[in-house]
Design a protein around this motif. Sequence first.
Motif, PDB file in Angstrom:
ATOM      1  N   SER A  85       0.851  -1.190   0.000  1.00 21.57           N
ATOM      2  CA  SER A  85       0.000   0.000   0.000  1.00 21.57           C
ATOM      3  C   SER A  85       0.888   1.242   0.000  1.00 21.57           C
ATOM      4  N   CYS A  87       0.788   3.638   2.091  1.00 23.97           N
ATOM      5  CA  CYS A  87       1.189   3.917   3.479  1.00 23.97           C
ATOM      6  C   CYS A  87       2.384   3.075   3.896  1.00 23.97           C
ATOM      7  N   LEU A  88       2.341   1.777   3.587  1.00 22.97           N
ATOM      8  CA  LEU A  88       3.449   0.901   3.960  1.00 22.97           C
ATOM      9  C   LEU A  88       4.702   1.253   3.153  1.00 22.97           C
ATOM     10  N   TRP A  91       6.326   4.049   4.849  1.00 22.94           N
ATOM     11  CA  TRP A  91       7.050   3.579   6.045  1.00 22.94           C
ATOM     12  C   TRP A  91       8.399   2.985   5.655  1.00 22.94           C
ATOM     13  N   PHE A 226       2.994   0.824  13.251  1.00 23.61           N
ATOM     14  CA  PHE A 226       2.358   1.129  11.968  1.00 23.61           C
ATOM     15  C   PHE A 226       1.219   0.156  11.661  1.00 23.61           C
ATOM     16  N   GLU A 229      -1.979   0.633  13.515  1.00 21.07           N
ATOM     17  CA  GLU A 229      -2.763   1.756  13.013  1.00 21.07           C
ATOM     18  C   GLU A 229      -3.289   1.514  11.600  1.00 21.07           C
ATOM     19  N   ASN A 230      -2.721   0.506  10.938  1.00 20.46           N
ATOM     20  CA  ASN A 230      -3.136   0.166   9.560  1.00 20.46           C
ATOM     21  C   ASN A 230      -3.300  -1.351   9.468  1.00 20.46           C
ATOM     22  N   GLU A 232      -5.176  -3.326   7.895  1.00 21.34           N
ATOM     23  CA  GLU A 232      -5.325  -3.960   6.579  1.00 21.34           C
ATOM     24  C   GLU A 232      -3.971  -4.293   5.948  1.00 21.34           C
ATOM     25  N   ASP A 233      -2.920  -3.611   6.367  1.00 22.48           N
ATOM     26  CA  ASP A 233      -1.588  -3.885   5.827  1.00 22.48           C
ATOM     27  C   ASP A 233      -0.884  -5.036   6.542  1.00 22.48           C
TER      28      ASP A 233
END
Length: 255
Positions: A85, A87-88, A91, A226, A229-230, A232-233
Amino acid sequence: MAGLHLIKTYFSDSDEDEYDEKKEDDDKIVNKQTRLTLPESILSLKGVTYEEVTDNPSDHDGRIRSFKHERGNWATLVYIDYTTSDCLCTWMKSVANNLPVQGEIISSLHISLSRTLVLKFHWIESFVEGLKLLCRGFHQFIVQLTDVKVYCNEERTRTFLGIYCQNEDGTLKRLTEAIDCLLAEYQLPPFYKDISYHISFFWCLGDKQMYLQKILPSLTCSLNKFLAENVEDAYVHVKEIQCKIGNKCYSFELK
């Protein structure tokens, strides 16, 4: 018949009586004849000469081949493709920017299910078919991302940071064992004995394990925060298996 004329000269049977008288003159004529160059079509029957491929690490960021390039041999890898994703990915980049070593983010992410193998050209068709049939016998499964680990290749020429993956129902392990059985049919090496399934996201040249081991606890803490907070990842739904042979990629759906 014209080709035969270039290769041999025939004497007429009716000239046998004159043979002895003309032999000396004929020999002189033959010796004066210029040798004909064989046509390319005939020369090609002797075989084909291929240009040897020389590996140059500077062409690919200093990386060194694990095995010599040989015509007819194809680098092969069985793996699970992974698309991160945004977001990942962010990171991962933030981690790479704060490491004590210089390296690169890996753009094409995956979970390896085999070593990098050498597959003969004439094996490819049957190997692909065998892998397809194998995958039909396995159901889709879930892989969970957990902590950060450091890895080094067998030649100690590159070091990697990866996100460790685990599968609770054992499907991933059984799938790997089935792939190992298929590889044995081609006398190819199995996956590593102490398997650590992971998604490598960063690499650097040389053996830098000592430098990276020290910061693994903080990296794992950052990853866990992380993923909390996410959520789905934190999970990968595996629906198919991939195999790359040379520059060609194959995909095999699971049940």
